[in-house]
Write a protein that holds these residues in place. Sequence first.
Motif, mmCIF file in Angstrom:
data_model
loop_
_atom_site.group_PDB
_atom_site.id
_atom_site.type_symbol
_atom_site.label_atom_id
_atom_site.label_comp_id
_atom_site.label_asym_id
_atom_site.label_seq_id
_atom_site.Cartn_x
_atom_site.Cartn_y
_atom_site.Cartn_z
ATOM 1 N N VAL A 249 -39.447 12.011 67.709
ATOM 2 C CA VAL A 249 -39.755 12.107 69.135
ATOM 3 C C VAL A 249 -39.258 10.883 69.901
ATOM 4 N N ILE A 250 -38.547 11.147 70.996
ATOM 5 C CA ILE A 250 -38.082 10.102 71.906
ATOM 6 C C ILE A 250 -38.758 10.319 73.248
ATOM 7 N N ASP A 251 -39.421 9.298 73.747
ATOM 8 C CA ASP A 251 -40.133 9.363 75.021
ATOM 9 C C ASP A 251 -39.256 8.739 76.100
ATOM 10 N N ARG A 252 -38.528 9.567 76.836
ATOM 11 C CA ARG A 252 -37.592 9.056 77.842
ATOM 12 C C ARG A 252 -38.316 8.312 78.956
ATOM 13 N N GLU A 271 -51.893 23.104 70.207
ATOM 14 C CA GLU A 271 -52.111 23.990 69.065
ATOM 15 C C GLU A 271 -50.808 24.439 68.412
ATOM 16 N N LEU A 272 -49.792 24.689 69.221
ATOM 17 C CA LEU A 272 -48.520 25.184 68.690
ATOM 18 C C LEU A 272 -47.843 24.135 67.813
ATOM 19 N N VAL A 273 -47.693 22.927 68.349
ATOM 20 C CA VAL A 273 -47.040 21.872 67.592
ATOM 21 C C VAL A 273 -47.896 21.443 66.409
ATOM 22 N N ASN A 274 -49.206 21.426 66.601
ATOM 23 C CA ASN A 274 -50.104 20.998 65.526
ATOM 24 C C ASN A 274 -50.142 21.958 64.349
ATOM 25 N N SER A 275 -49.566 23.134 64.531
ATOM 26 C CA SER A 275 -49.525 24.098 63.430
ATOM 27 C C SER A 275 -48.283 23.941 62.554
ATOM 28 N N THR A 276 -47.374 23.031 62.932
ATOM 29 C CA THR A 276 -46.131 22.867 62.183
ATOM 30 C C THR A 276 -46.333 22.009 60.943
ATOM 31 N N ASN A 277 -45.374 22.121 60.034
ATOM 32 C CA ASN A 277 -45.408 21.280 58.828
ATOM 33 C C ASN A 277 -45.396 19.801 59.191
ATOM 34 N N ALA A 278 -44.630 19.451 60.233
ATOM 35 C CA ALA A 278 -44.530 18.055 60.640
ATOM 36 C C ALA A 278 -45.895 17.491 61.009
ATOM 37 N N ALA A 279 -46.651 18.254 61.771
ATOM 38 C CA ALA A 279 -47.968 17.788 62.191
ATOM 39 C C ALA A 279 -48.944 17.778 61.017
ATOM 40 N N LYS A 280 -48.934 18.818 60.234
ATOM 41 C CA LYS A 280 -49.866 18.920 59.106
ATOM 42 C C LYS A 280 -49.667 17.797 58.098
ATOM 43 N N ASN A 281 -48.420 17.358 57.946
ATOM 44 C CA ASN A 281 -48.113 16.324 56.953
ATOM 45 C C ASN A 281 -47.913 14.941 57.569
ATOM 46 N N SER A 282 -48.387 14.791 58.820
ATOM 47 C CA SER A 282 -48.275 13.505 59.524
ATOM 48 C C SER A 282 -46.835 13.009 59.573
ATOM 49 N N LYS A 283 -45.930 13.929 59.908
ATOM 50 C CA LYS A 283 -44.514 13.593 59.967
ATOM 51 C C LYS A 283 -43.958 13.726 61.388
ATOM 52 N N ILE A 284 -44.815 13.508 62.381
ATOM 53 C CA ILE A 284 -44.329 13.388 63.750
ATOM 54 C C ILE A 284 -44.062 11.900 63.980
ATOM 55 N N VAL A 285 -42.786 11.551 64.077
ATOM 56 C CA VAL A 285 -42.364 10.149 64.098
ATOM 57 C C VAL A 285 -41.916 9.763 65.500
ATOM 58 N N SER A 286 -42.653 8.860 66.129
ATOM 59 C CA SER A 286 -42.271 8.360 67.451
ATOM 60 C C SER A 286 -41.210 7.276 67.282
ATOM 61 N N LEU A 287 -40.031 7.526 67.797
ATOM 62 C CA LEU A 287 -38.933 6.574 67.697
ATOM 63 C C LEU A 287 -39.025 5.536 68.812
ATOM 64 N N ASP A 288 -38.433 4.389 68.590
ATOM 65 C CA ASP A 288 -38.379 3.357 69.626
ATOM 66 C C ASP A 288 -37.448 3.882 70.727
ATOM 67 N N SER A 289 -38.065 4.403 71.778
ATOM 68 C CA SER A 289 -37.309 5.153 72.778
ATOM 69 C C SER A 289 -36.256 4.325 73.500
ATOM 70 N N SER A 290 -36.566 3.068 73.809
ATOM 71 C CA SER A 290 -35.585 2.221 74.489
ATOM 72 C C SER A 290 -34.361 1.987 73.617
ATOM 73 N N THR A 291 -34.593 1.778 72.337
ATOM 74 C CA THR A 291 -33.483 1.549 71.419
ATOM 75 C C THR A 291 -32.612 2.794 71.304
ATOM 76 N N TRP A 292 -33.236 3.943 71.120
ATOM 77 C CA TRP A 292 -32.483 5.177 70.938
ATOM 78 C C TRP A 292 -31.834 5.668 72.225
ATOM 79 N N TYR A 293 -32.561 5.614 73.319
ATOM 80 C CA TYR A 293 -32.064 6.206 74.566
ATOM 81 C C TYR A 293 -31.173 5.259 75.362
ATOM 82 N N LEU A 294 -31.514 3.976 75.388
ATOM 83 C CA LEU A 294 -30.773 3.036 76.223
ATOM 84 C C LEU A 294 -29.736 2.214 75.464
ATOM 85 N N VAL A 295 -30.096 1.730 74.285
ATOM 86 C CA VAL A 295 -29.198 0.845 73.543
ATOM 87 C C VAL A 295 -28.197 1.636 72.713
#
Length: 313
Positions: A249-252, A271-295
């Motif tokens: 996930v990148i937060d613009r 509820e929709l996103v929380n039903s995914t494998n990513a959510a169930k297995n704690s694999k929702i990864v917040s990326l360093d948005s400034s690094t990814w989006y700007l740099v």
Amino acid sequence: MKSGFRLVLGAAAAAATLFAATGCGASATPAASESTVTIEHAQGSTPVPVNPKKVFTYDLAALDNLEALGLEAQGVPEAEFPTSLSKYSDAKFTKIGGMKEPDLEKVAAEKPDLIIISGRTADSYEDLSKIAPTVDLSSDATKPLESFEANARSIGTIFEKSDEVETQLKAVEAKIAETKTKAEASGSTALITMVSGGKLTAYGAGSRFGLVHDVLGVTPVAEVKVDGAHGESISNEYIKEKNPDILYVIDRDTAVGTEGGQAATSVLDNELVNSTNAAKNSKIVSLDSSTWYLVGYGLRSVPTMIDEVAKGL
């Protein structure tokens, strides 16, 4: 990794390595004197001074490269700098307008020796070139690794830091190889999602965030449409349907400093996103948005980006 750009120095460095050209690139060709080098870039070729004293850059990846080599820019855009570049918020560094709207009068008055731009400032290339030697070190999303390496090598050439660049590139390539092995072993699928103003956009292979799939070998959960720097508009239902093992996930809004916006984590907490494998297995990864989006692709930022991807594997 073989560069997609050709670097050939003038008489002062006739022994420099020749890199095969692929697409837009940066190359040094024989210069008129020992104090200049000609850089081939996305919008042509430009003679620039070796070790320029006053450098202005609108490209934060180039700024990251300078910092990695122990160098500084004297002029930078008004931006939400990531922690790694936070010192450039200081007033002692000349502010030269926005990334998309350069302050041409300010730049002309300051008389820089070199101006570096990239995609966001590309349309101002001709105007800036009338002020000082200007090079466009835009990244090529179709060849992210080659583009990253070539741009770093161009900076190394200009500042006579080629050996240091090669050392750092070797370390990055080793990190890439390690992460690719980890990605292959995990067998996980992933989706890259950017949240902006509460809306969701997906990015896949061949996109501006293609490092995840194209370089590190993480399997995309779906074929995502790419339109230049833009991804594919999606919904929470889309995420549920594709059901990725990892959701990057990148937060613009955070990256550009938008006030009052809803945090990406809140937008995706449903509820929709929380039903995914990513959510169930704690694999929702917040990326360093400034690094990814700007740099983007810099010598210091890329290792950080690789480490963040590896966290999800």
